[in-house]
Scaffold this active site. Structure first.
Site, PDB file in Angstrom:
ATOM      1  N   CYS A  66      44.687  28.151  43.867  1.00 40.63           N
ATOM      2  CA  CYS A  66      44.679  28.554  42.413  1.00 40.63           C
ATOM      3  C   CYS A  66      45.886  29.458  42.311  1.00 40.63           C
ATOM      4  CB  CYS A  66      43.436  29.318  42.293  1.00 40.63           C
ATOM      5  SG  CYS A  66      42.981  30.555  43.350  1.00 40.63           S
ATOM      6  N   GLU A 113      40.689  36.796  34.111  1.00 42.02           N
ATOM      7  CA  GLU A 113      41.651  35.524  33.827  1.00 42.02           C
ATOM      8  C   GLU A 113      40.661  34.613  32.873  1.00 42.02           C
ATOM      9  OE1 GLU A 113      44.105  35.350  37.980  1.00 42.02           O
ATOM     10  OE2 GLU A 113      42.322  33.948  38.033  1.00 42.02           O
TER      11      GLU A 113
END
Length: 176
Positions: A66, A113
């Site tokens: 990620c 996020e």
């Protein structure tokens, strides 16, 4: 070397600016991110253990890779780039869904996020980047779910959030 920038977004994923990555995490500003899940032909998920040198969540288990998109980079391009940089291989990726989450850390940083979750397949061993990754393993979704329940402190905060949504998505896909 200039610090990496993240793309600031509103809740509709519209870009509203950029900010240094560390500053965005210190101020808990919403920014674009992605999470890649790699599966094999047995339906297992490749997990990575973050390197000991990471500034947060060192040695914890998480999804295959990620990170954050760069300006002008599509989600898929970003996922492929980071998969190569961290795990040392390439795979075709498909975006499954996106969602917003917020996860504070003990060190004062916060992940806030809009995360784009992607999936791909790969059936060999990775060639891990030791600066990014301590280790890796294949686990079935059911075993991951059970292990997170039994050993939550061994997993990153975001992975526990993302995995629940990913698991639900897998279940919905298999029910069709």
């Amino acid at each position: 070397m200039k610090e990496e920038q993240v793309i600031l977004v509103n809740e509709n994923n519209e870009q509203i600016g950029t900010m240094a990555k560390m500053e965005a995490h210190e101020k808990a500003v919403l920014h674009r991110a992605f999470s890649v899940f790699i599966t094999n032909d047995r339906g297992e998920i490749m997990l990575q253990q973050r390197a000991a040198s990471k500034y947060h969540s060192p040695l914890l288990w998480t999804n295959t890779c990620c990170s954050h998109q760069r300006v002008g980079e599509t989600n898929i391009e970003a996922g492929k780039r980071r998969l190569q940089e961290e795990m040392g291989f390439q795979a075709e990726l498909k975006e499954l869904f996106s969602f917003i989450y917020k996860a504070p850390f003990d060190n004062g940083l916060t992940e806030h996020e809009l995360d784009h979750v992607m999936i791909g397949t790969y059936d060999s061993e990775p060639n891990i980047n030791a600066e990014e990754v301590e280790g890796w393993k294949w686990m079935s979704p059911e075993d991951i779910k059970e292990d997170i329940s039994n050993n939550p402190n061994e997993y990153t905060a975001w992975f526990k959030i993302i995995f629940d949504k990913f698991y639900e998505h897998l279940f919905k896909m298999s029910a069709k």
